[in-house]
Design a protein around this motif. Sequence first.
Motif, mmCIF file in Angstrom:
data_model
loop_
_atom_site.group_PDB
_atom_site.id
_atom_site.type_symbol
_atom_site.label_atom_id
_atom_site.label_comp_id
_atom_site.label_asym_id
_atom_site.label_seq_id
_atom_site.Cartn_x
_atom_site.Cartn_y
_atom_site.Cartn_z
ATOM 1 N N PRO A 254 0.838 -1.205 0.000
ATOM 2 C CA PRO A 254 0.000 0.000 0.000
ATOM 3 C C PRO A 254 0.877 1.261 0.000
ATOM 4 O O PRO A 254 1.816 1.372 0.787
ATOM 5 C CB PRO A 254 -0.807 -0.092 1.293
ATOM 6 C CG PRO A 254 -0.706 -1.517 1.716
ATOM 7 C CD PRO A 254 0.585 -2.031 1.186
ATOM 8 N N ALA B 135 -0.928 -0.925 -4.706
ATOM 9 C CA ALA B 135 -2.182 -0.822 -3.963
ATOM 10 C C ALA B 135 -2.277 0.611 -3.445
ATOM 11 O O ALA B 135 -1.434 1.056 -2.665
ATOM 12 C CB ALA B 135 -2.216 -1.815 -2.802
ATOM 13 N N SER C 221 -3.103 3.454 -1.208
ATOM 14 C CA SER C 221 -3.430 3.525 0.216
ATOM 15 C C SER C 221 -4.644 4.418 0.479
ATOM 16 O O SER C 221 -5.307 4.274 1.500
ATOM 17 C CB SER C 221 -2.229 4.021 1.020
ATOM 18 O OG SER C 221 -1.836 5.310 0.579
ATOM 19 N N SER D 194 -7.585 1.876 -1.388
ATOM 20 C CA SER D 194 -7.471 0.431 -1.135
ATOM 21 C C SER D 194 -7.732 -0.397 -2.395
ATOM 22 O O SER D 194 -8.176 -1.545 -2.301
ATOM 23 C CB SER D 194 -8.415 -0.008 -0.016
ATOM 24 O OG SER D 194 -8.114 0.669 1.179
ATOM 25 N N GLU D 195 -7.476 0.166 -3.559
ATOM 26 C CA GLU D 195 -7.663 -0.557 -4.814
ATOM 27 C C GLU D 195 -6.349 -0.643 -5.567
ATOM 28 O O GLU D 195 -5.419 0.116 -5.313
ATOM 29 C CB GLU D 195 -8.709 0.156 -5.680
ATOM 30 C CG GLU D 195 -10.092 0.121 -5.076
ATOM 31 C CD GLU D 195 -11.127 0.745 -5.980
ATOM 32 O OE1 GLU D 195 -10.774 1.648 -6.758
ATOM 33 O OE2 GLU D 195 -12.282 0.321 -5.912
#
Length: 182
Positions: A136, A157, A159, A162-163
């Motif tokens: 992330p 990813a 942060s 969250s994708e």
Amino acid sequence: MKFNIRGANIEVTEALRDHVEKKLSRLERYIEAPPQSEAHVTLSVVKGLQTVEVTIPLIGLMLRAEEKHPDLYAAVDLVVDKLERQIRKAKTRANRKVRQEGSLRDLFRTDSGATAVLEEEEDFELVRTKRFNLKPMDVDEAILQMNMVGHSFFVFANSDTSEVNVVYKRDDGKYGLIEPAK
């Protein structure tokens, strides 16, 4: 087919508009275009190079091509050639597979004069698969990581969301972000 022609840092003259429409109209012989099909054309000048970008959304297929050339009319010709190759490849792929009614195969005309053109099929060969854990991070850190490894893109990813996102380096030296549609 309708044409949406716009200029970025360039004036779209009537002669230029006519040339673009005439050249792109050649593609209609390949496509069973629904009435809502619209070709989006952007003409621009960047660092002395004339750039032509064309996007034609079709059902189940998106045709897109971009060409840069010192001569704008030559760039238009080159981008139309590129789009014709994309159509021939998609048509060949669709015809090779036995599909049900209403598939990509129905997008293309089968009785056009284009059958005289040799249709080459490009086989896609996957030569490597990589797996890694997505750390992330924010977009700025992803750009830094991409530059450190010397790649033109970087998967991470995000942060904030969250994708899984992708940052990439554009031809103009700036950066782009690809994120999933919501």
